[in-house]
Design an enzyme around this catalytic site. Structure first.
Site, mmCIF file in Angstrom:
data_model
loop_
_atom_site.group_PDB
_atom_site.id
_atom_site.type_symbol
_atom_site.label_atom_id
_atom_site.label_comp_id
_atom_site.label_asym_id
_atom_site.label_seq_id
_atom_site.Cartn_x
_atom_site.Cartn_y
_atom_site.Cartn_z
ATOM 1 C CE LYS A 198 19.437 21.167 3.875
ATOM 2 N NZ LYS A 198 19.761 22.001 5.044
ATOM 3 C CE LYS A 205 20.097 26.071 -2.389
ATOM 4 N NZ LYS A 205 19.664 26.069 -0.987
ATOM 5 C CE LYS A 246 27.713 26.161 3.685
ATOM 6 N NZ LYS A 246 26.849 27.334 3.519
HETATM 7 P P1 AMP Z 1 21.915 28.537 4.904
HETATM 8 O O1 AMP Z 1 23.286 28.181 4.432
HETATM 9 O O2 AMP Z 1 20.889 27.514 4.528
HETATM 10 O O3 AMP Z 1 21.881 28.913 6.347
HETATM 11 O O4 AMP Z 1 21.470 29.832 4.073
HETATM 12 C C1 AMP Z 1 21.786 31.139 4.474
HETATM 13 C C2 AMP Z 1 21.021 32.115 3.602
HETATM 14 O O5 AMP Z 1 21.527 32.088 2.259
HETATM 15 C C3 AMP Z 1 19.529 31.818 3.491
HETATM 16 O O6 AMP Z 1 18.816 33.039 3.637
HETATM 17 C C4 AMP Z 1 19.349 31.269 2.104
HETATM 18 O O7 AMP Z 1 18.085 31.567 1.562
HETATM 19 C C5 AMP Z 1 20.444 31.995 1.340
HETATM 20 N N1 AMP Z 1 20.921 31.237 0.165
HETATM 21 C C6 AMP Z 1 21.454 29.981 0.182
HETATM 22 N N2 AMP Z 1 21.818 29.603 -1.075
HETATM 23 C C7 AMP Z 1 21.482 30.626 -1.903
HETATM 24 C C8 AMP Z 1 21.591 30.854 -3.319
HETATM 25 N N3 AMP Z 1 22.128 29.935 -4.136
HETATM 26 N N4 AMP Z 1 21.150 32.036 -3.821
HETATM 27 C C9 AMP Z 1 20.618 32.980 -2.999
HETATM 28 N N5 AMP Z 1 20.481 32.836 -1.661
HETATM 29 C C10 AMP Z 1 20.903 31.676 -1.106
#
Ligand code: AMP
Length: 335
Positions: A117, A199, A202
């Protein structure tokens, strides 16, 4: 609400940084729902975390409400689970400060997410971004959590939460449960549709590389049609040499509930166009009821506010119990 001592406690949170992708859904949120019946679950909208990146106040306000509706729409039942907004429970910020003093600078500096980041937004490498893992540790440890359903990208932070908990317990006596991460069977890391070695996220500049859980059926179909595959025209699960096709198979398995062998079998002798169509169908059908529930929920702001309020009360009660232990162990004089 009295804490259920028999069941294992589950905690996880998602940042309100926009509509979640199917990566968030498959990697973490789908598991939130699955764990609800057997465990004592606590889920949160991690609004404090979202300040680590640039977010306009109006956008944050809108996102928190939308994320609340989405949590309920995917199947989180506020009668069964505690659901709340992180900033409504001030103990998260308090425990973060304390855990900062139990986190080594070198540990935080090694975090992959911080490095990534920082590289992405060099103009805003704020201390909060650096400190993100301490806040995440506070979120988890406040609730004496046993299990944390997360995607693979958060595993490093979870490991650091464990280290922090163990360090605190070693110095001050048993205070926190040391949590374990829970990854989904399929889809711990859903890859980008445009670049299957990265990965799905968004925050990617390429809007076709991710599918959002509220995308229309047309958008979903279009994005999967453009998904990068390979030139060998054989449908099998092999993430090393066939990352694009394997990613599509993983998404298919996650949405149909079939294991990988059964998914591969569905595509024996078929071409990539058929695979992409079938994955689109599975995702569209899987998301349809979520979208329908979401539309109803987002129109009922009074209900969403009431859910947030009730959740904050339950979470605060539990967070206070842990914090009073923490203050006492550390020798703070309380009013
Ligand atoms: P965040 O948007 O960072 O709060 O992520 C929410 C959850 O989604 C976290 O547990 C991340 O590990 C999971 N996550 C985010 N992107 C991915 C992805 N591409 N594949 C699987 N899990 C994801």
């Amino acid at each position: 609400m009295e804490q259920n001592e028999q069941k294992k406690t589950v905690f996880s949170a998602v940042q309100p940084t926009g509509t979640p992708t199917i990566g968030n859904y498959i990697g973490a949120m789908k598991n939130f729902v699955a764990m609800q019946d057997e465990h004592d679950c606590i889920y949160a909208v991690a609004d404090l975390h979202s300040l680590t990146v640039d977010i306009a106040p109006a956008v944050l306000r809108k996102n928190v409400t939308e994320m609340t509706a989405l949590f309920l729409a995917i199947g989180i039942d506020p009668e069964k689970s505690v659901f709340f907004v992180q900033s409504h429970v001030h103990e998260h910020a308090e425990l973060t400060w304390i855990l900062n003093c139990y986190t080594q600078f070198g540990e935080a500096r090694r975090m992959t997410q911080f490095k990534e980041k920082s590289a992405k937004a060099p103009e805003n490498v704020n201390v909060g971004l650096f400190d993100y893992p301490s806040l995440m540790a506070a979120d988890i440890l406040l609730y004496q959590t046993d299990l944390v359903p997360i995607g693979k990208d958060q595993m490093q932070h979870l490991e650091l939460s464990r280290t922090i908990a163990e360090r605190f317990n070693n110095r001050n006596g048993a205070t926190f449960k040391v949590p374990e991460g829970v990854l989904p069977k399929y889809g711990k890391k859903i890859q980008s549709l445009g670049n299957p070695s990265a990965k799905m996220s968004k925050s990617s500049a390429d809007a076709n590389s991710y599918v959002l859980v509220l995308d229309t059926p047309e958008e979903i179909r279009r994005k999967f049609k453009r998904a990068v595959t390979d030139s060998d025209a054989c449908i099998r699960y092999d993430p090393e040499t066939k990352p694009g096709v394997s990613n599509l198979l993983t998404i298919y398995s996650a949405f149909t509930g079939k294991d990988m062998a059964a998914s591969e079998k569905d595509f024996g002798g078929k071409d990539y166009a058929y695979l992409k169509d079938s994955v689109s169908d599975a995702v569209i059908e899987g998301l349809r009821p979520i979208k329908e529930r979401y539309e109803k929920l987002i129109a009922d702001k009074a209900y969403l506010t009431a859910v947030m309020k009730k959740g904050a009360e339950s979470a605060s009660y539990r967070a206070r119990r842990t914090m009073s232990k923490v203050w006492r162990k550390l020798g703070f004089v309380r009013p």
